[in-house]
Design an enzyme around this catalytic site. Sequence first.
Site, PDB file in Angstrom:
ATOM      1  N   LYS A  42      84.985  20.319  66.927  1.00 44.68           N
ATOM      2  CA  LYS A  42      84.582  21.331  67.907  1.00 44.68           C
ATOM      3  C   LYS A  42      84.907  20.950  69.343  1.00 44.68           C
ATOM      4  CE  LYS A  42      83.173  24.730  65.560  1.00 44.68           C
ATOM      5  NZ  LYS A  42      83.769  26.053  65.736  1.00 44.68           N
ATOM      6  N   SER A 266      79.898  18.646  55.544  1.00 49.06           N
ATOM      7  CA  SER A 266      81.002  19.607  55.373  1.00 49.06           C
ATOM      8  C   SER A 266      82.255  18.897  54.862  1.00 49.06           C
ATOM      9  CB  SER A 266      81.274  20.402  56.657  1.00 49.06           C
ATOM     10  OG  SER A 266      82.177  19.749  57.502  1.00 49.06           O
TER      11      SER A 266
HETATM   12  C1  LIG Z   1      80.813  20.145  60.425  1.00 49.61           C
HETATM   13  C2  LIG Z   1      81.655  21.360  60.554  1.00 49.61           C
HETATM   14  N1  LIG Z   1      82.600  21.593  59.643  1.00 49.61           N
HETATM   15  C3  LIG Z   1      83.384  22.687  59.727  1.00 49.61           C
HETATM   16  C4  LIG Z   1      83.225  23.612  60.719  1.00 49.61           C
HETATM   17  C5  LIG Z   1      84.078  24.860  60.737  1.00 49.61           C
HETATM   18  O1  LIG Z   1      84.786  25.056  61.868  1.00 49.61           O
HETATM   19  P1  LIG Z   1      85.222  26.487  62.388  1.00 49.61           P
HETATM   20  O2  LIG Z   1      84.126  27.022  63.240  1.00 49.61           O
HETATM   21  O3  LIG Z   1      86.463  26.203  63.147  1.00 49.61           O
HETATM   22  O4  LIG Z   1      85.447  27.371  61.203  1.00 49.61           O
HETATM   23  C6  LIG Z   1      82.261  23.374  61.657  1.00 49.61           C
HETATM   24  C7  LIG Z   1      82.029  24.312  62.716  1.00 49.61           C
HETATM   25  O5  LIG Z   1      81.089  24.215  63.480  1.00 49.61           O
HETATM   26  C8  LIG Z   1      81.468  22.217  61.585  1.00 49.61           C
HETATM   27  O6  LIG Z   1      80.503  21.964  62.489  1.00 49.61           O
END
Ligand SMILES: Cc1ncc(COP(=O)(O)O)c(C=O)c1O
Length: 342
Positions: A42, A266
Amino acid sequence: MQSFDDILKRVGNTPHISLSSPNERVVLFAKLEWFNPFGSLKDRAALWMIKDAENRGVLKRGQTVLIEPTSGNTGIALAGVARALGYAVELVVPARVSEETKALMRSLGASVLETEDDLCPRVGSGTDQCIALAKSIIKARPGKYVMLDQYSNEANFLAHYESTGPEIWSDLKDITHFIAGVGTGGTLTGVAAYLKKKNPNIKVIGVQPQKAHHIQGLRNLEESMVPELLRRRLDLIDEWIKISDKEAFEAVRFLAESKRLFVGPSSGAVYAAAQEVASRLGKGKLVLIFADDGRKFWSLYKQFKVFTREEFEYYRRNARYLPENILFQENIVLDRSAGRLC
Ligand SMILES: Cc1ncc(COP(=O)(O)O)c(C=O)c1O
């Protein structure tokens, strides 16, 4: 001590590492986004959105307050990047966001307002408390606040189209599949658009969590509306894979135990999805996005019994590819006048 300029120069150019695969004809690479200065992918979106708003003349350094509904990493990244550039930040977050995440936002100088939302703000539903609260604050003080709105801001897409995608292409070239989680869709669509321009045969796979999930940053698109940013380029996504909390947490543990990688939830979800893809392919070269590391998830990992406290400390201490970063230094002091983050 590092100057703000030095810190912002360190956004992007994150490393790719190879991972062993369940299928010997398939190779896996992970892009380690926690190497960004404020610890996640981010940082790119925050930097691009602020720079874009500055270029459009929307922000006034030292006067404008940035306000954003967020469930985690965007808040941390905005707090860090915006403060470095001279803006105050107010973040409206669901109370369920981990205590460590909220503490990091505050330690970077942001004010944190909490609501009773689900983990991921429900974009556009009109009932979302984070978004509603942010909007009512803006309305009450016209001219003072700006909401960058990562869910519809084209600069969020461009951050990944102009940085993440080109980095992957120049380091890894002949990839066959790109796999990433979806929050706003900025990462998935930005990288997909760039890679498909280079090679339209590359397959793009989006990872969604189960309904009522606990994977901070990701979004289940059945229980939560499709963000505008993702809706604009949904056709770039070739396949969606759904991962349960259990599968994601098992992957987090597996990566710590067997690969000495200390990842956030994630990344566990993305790794679990990649295992599924790798085991069904004849041949391939897969690139995965690992969005953040595990250091701010002790309370979550404790709740779901992913690690005991001893294991958490052990795997953190012994992890490979886990750089010291600003977030995890004791007593962060942000002193804009001194131009230093110490
Ligand atoms: C830990 C994590 N993984 C994946 C994402 C996904 O990113 P995007 O907002 O670009 O889809 C985010 C977004 O905040 C995140 O915090």
